[in-house]
Design a protein around this motif. Structure first.
Motif, short mmCIF file in Angstrom:
data_model
loop_
_atom_site.label_atom_id
_atom_site.label_comp_id
_atom_site.label_asym_id
_atom_site.label_seq_id
_atom_site.Cartn_x
_atom_site.Cartn_y
_atom_site.Cartn_z
N LEU A 217 -14.51 -0.54 -13.15
CA LEU A 217 -14.35 -1.58 -12.12
C LEU A 217 -13.39 -1.10 -11.03
N TYR A 218 -12.33 -0.42 -11.42
CA TYR A 218 -11.40 0.12 -10.44
C TYR A 218 -12.05 1.24 -9.62
N ARG A 219 -12.88 2.04 -10.27
CA ARG A 219 -13.59 3.10 -9.53
C ARG A 219 -14.52 2.48 -8.49
N ASP A 220 -15.21 1.42 -8.88
CA ASP A 220 -16.11 0.77 -7.94
C ASP A 220 -15.34 0.14 -6.79
N ALA A 221 -14.22 -0.51 -7.10
CA ALA A 221 -13.39 -1.11 -6.04
C ALA A 221 -12.89 -0.04 -5.08
N ALA A 222 -12.51 1.12 -5.62
CA ALA A 222 -12.02 2.21 -4.76
C ALA A 222 -13.13 2.72 -3.85
N ARG A 223 -14.34 2.85 -4.38
CA ARG A 223 -15.47 3.29 -3.56
C ARG A 223 -15.75 2.30 -2.44
N GLN A 224 -15.77 1.02 -2.78
CA GLN A 224 -16.05 0.00 -1.76
C GLN A 224 -14.95 -0.06 -0.70
N ILE B 22 -5.55 -8.18 -13.23
CA ILE B 22 -6.09 -7.99 -11.88
C ILE B 22 -7.61 -7.92 -11.93
N ALA B 23 -8.13 -7.13 -12.86
CA ALA B 23 -9.58 -6.96 -12.97
C ALA B 23 -10.28 -8.25 -13.39
N MET B 24 -9.59 -9.05 -14.21
CA MET B 24 -10.18 -10.31 -14.69
C MET B 24 -9.97 -11.46 -13.70
N GLY B 25 -9.10 -11.26 -12.71
CA GLY B 25 -8.78 -12.35 -11.79
C GLY B 25 -7.90 -13.40 -12.43
N ARG C 191 0.83 -1.21 0.00
CA ARG C 191 0.00 0.00 0.00
C ARG C 191 0.86 1.25 0.00
N GLN C 192 1.93 1.23 0.79
CA GLN C 192 2.80 2.40 0.80
C GLN C 192 3.50 2.58 -0.54
N ASN C 193 3.98 1.48 -1.11
CA ASN C 193 4.65 1.56 -2.40
C ASN C 193 3.70 2.03 -3.49
N GLY C 194 2.45 1.56 -3.42
CA GLY C 194 1.46 1.98 -4.39
C GLY C 194 1.15 3.46 -4.28
N MET D 62 -6.06 2.86 -6.12
CA MET D 62 -6.47 1.44 -6.12
C MET D 62 -5.69 0.67 -7.17
N GLN D 63 -5.58 1.26 -8.37
CA GLN D 63 -4.84 0.59 -9.44
C GLN D 63 -3.37 0.43 -9.06
N ALA D 64 -2.76 1.48 -8.50
CA ALA D 64 -1.34 1.43 -8.16
C ALA D 64 -1.06 0.41 -7.06
N ILE D 65 -1.89 0.38 -6.04
CA ILE D 65 -1.69 -0.55 -4.91
C ILE D 65 -1.84 -1.99 -5.37
N THR D 66 -2.90 -2.27 -6.13
CA THR D 66 -3.11 -3.65 -6.57
C THR D 66 -2.05 -4.07 -7.58
#
Length: 208
Positions: free
Chosen positions: A171-178, A146-149, A23-26, A192-196
């Motif tokens: 999908l990334y926007r929704d993940a960030a909201r959640q 990542i988004a496709m698993g 998370r810090q690196n992201g 969210m994109q950078a961390i994942t």
């Protein structure tokens, strides 16, 4: 590539697999990129947006360290009145031309976006210029997986259509909201994109 029934669950799941260092690196990735732009801009008399735009323009087919050097070399040449044809870059000619156009005139953010045009380079520019605090995540091959698993080398990732790019961004926007609701923190889609992305690369070392 049918994305109609996709959810943000794989992204959110990987976010919660990330450790504190991920998370810090992201969070640090775009902040560090911004700091580089700020240094070059301050030294040579450009705006941070111009340097970030030039870096984004020169990013296709370019490694990050060389990407930065190419942008700085072009900026120095322009400030010194040196012919930019003498500056070698590790990307394609039209991309170099975009960087030169951004650095050669007093352009604002909207004009830089218009010059860049491509979805990925525009997203890259916005995240660099805004410390990753954007709702416009960069979708590369790893972000797609990542988004496709899924897990694969970049050469095995299918071409992403403009519509698919926008859908994956959603999908990334929704993940960030959640994630923001669950953690009580404010997490942008860019973060969210950078961390994942950092977590994915840690878990799947050696992917090219």
């Amino acid at each position: 590539m049918d994305l109609s029934n996709r959810t943000s669950a794989p992204i959110l799941g990987l976010f919660f697999l990330s450790d504190d260092q991920d998370r810090q690196n992201g969070l640090d990735w775009y902040s560090n990129a911004y700091a580089i732009c700020d240094r070059i801009a301050s030294e040579l008399g450009f705006s941070v947006d111009q340097i970030a735009g030039a870096i984004a323009a020169l990013s296709p087919n370019n490694k990050w360290d060389r990407n930065i050097q190419d942008a700085e070399n072009l900026a120095r040449a322009i400030r010194a009145g040196i012919d930019t044809d003498s500056v070698k870059v590790c990307t394609f000619g039209p991309n170099k031309a975009k960087a030169i156009k951004i650095l050669s005139s007093d352009v604002d953010s909207a004009e830089i976006v218009s010059i860049l045009r491509g979805q990925k380079v525009v997203a890259f520019y916005l995240n660099i210029a805004r410390n990753g605090d954007t709702d416009c995540p960069v979708i590369d091959g790893h972000a797609y997986n990542i988004a496709m698993g899924t897990v694969s080398n970049l050469r095995e990732v299918p071409s992403i259509t403009p519509k698919g790019f926008e859908t994956i961004q959603d999908l990334y926007r929704d993940a960030a909201r959640q994630a923001s609701l669950i953690t009580g923190e404010t997490i942008s889609a860019g973060q969210m994109q950078a961390i994942t992305w950092v977590c994915y690369r840690r878990l799947h070392k050696g992917l090219q």
